[in-house]
Design a protein around this motif. Structure first.
Motif: not given
Length: 145
Positions: A10-11, A48-55, A120-122
């Protein structure tokens, strides 16, 4: 030989802010790029099983284009939960009244329909005009091809 699969902690996940200008671009093309950025598929650390995306900030939704006969034939439906509670709105009415909602629904539908997708949608901000209130985050411009 190392037989372990890399999984970012996460970090270790680095998040950036991107701005997508939807003016004179297809609503669906903009939505796919935004969903890709939110999921993190553009990064080498994609999991695929983690939220690694950007804003993602999408501006000028009122100027997005629907091709073909979608303005008249596409229908947005939702149900109130009561008997006879089905509500229908045409794409033309949706784009006139709340174009940011049409873009939001298109992007949300391309994300996983799980708790991970809700997370992710947040990270999505959608604006009808060209003004947005996230200038402090110093977002980079992302070009949609």
């Amino acid at each position: 030989m190392n037989n372990t699969t890399y999984s970012p902690k996460a970090g270790e996940i680095e998040r950036k802010w991107y701005v997508i200008d939807a003016a004179d671009k297809s609503l669906g093309r903009v939505a796919t790029e935004a969903a890709r950025l939110l999921r993190g598929k553009h990064k080498p650390t994609y999991t695929p099983n983690q939220d690694t995306g950007d804003y993602v900030i999408v501006i000028n939704c009122k100027d997005a284009v629907l091709t073909g006969h979608k303005l008249d034939q596409k229908v947005y439906r939702h149900h109130s939960g009561y008997i006879g509670g089905m509500k229908e709105t045409s794409a033309r009415v949706m784009m006139d009244k709340t174009p940011e909602k049409a873009m939001f629904l298109a992007i949300k539908g391309m994300l996983p329909h799980t708790r991970l997708g809700n997370k992710m949608v947040k990270k999505l901000r959608v604006y009808a005009g060209s003004e947005h209130e996230n200038a402090a985050q110093k977002p980079e411009v992302w070009e949609v091809k």
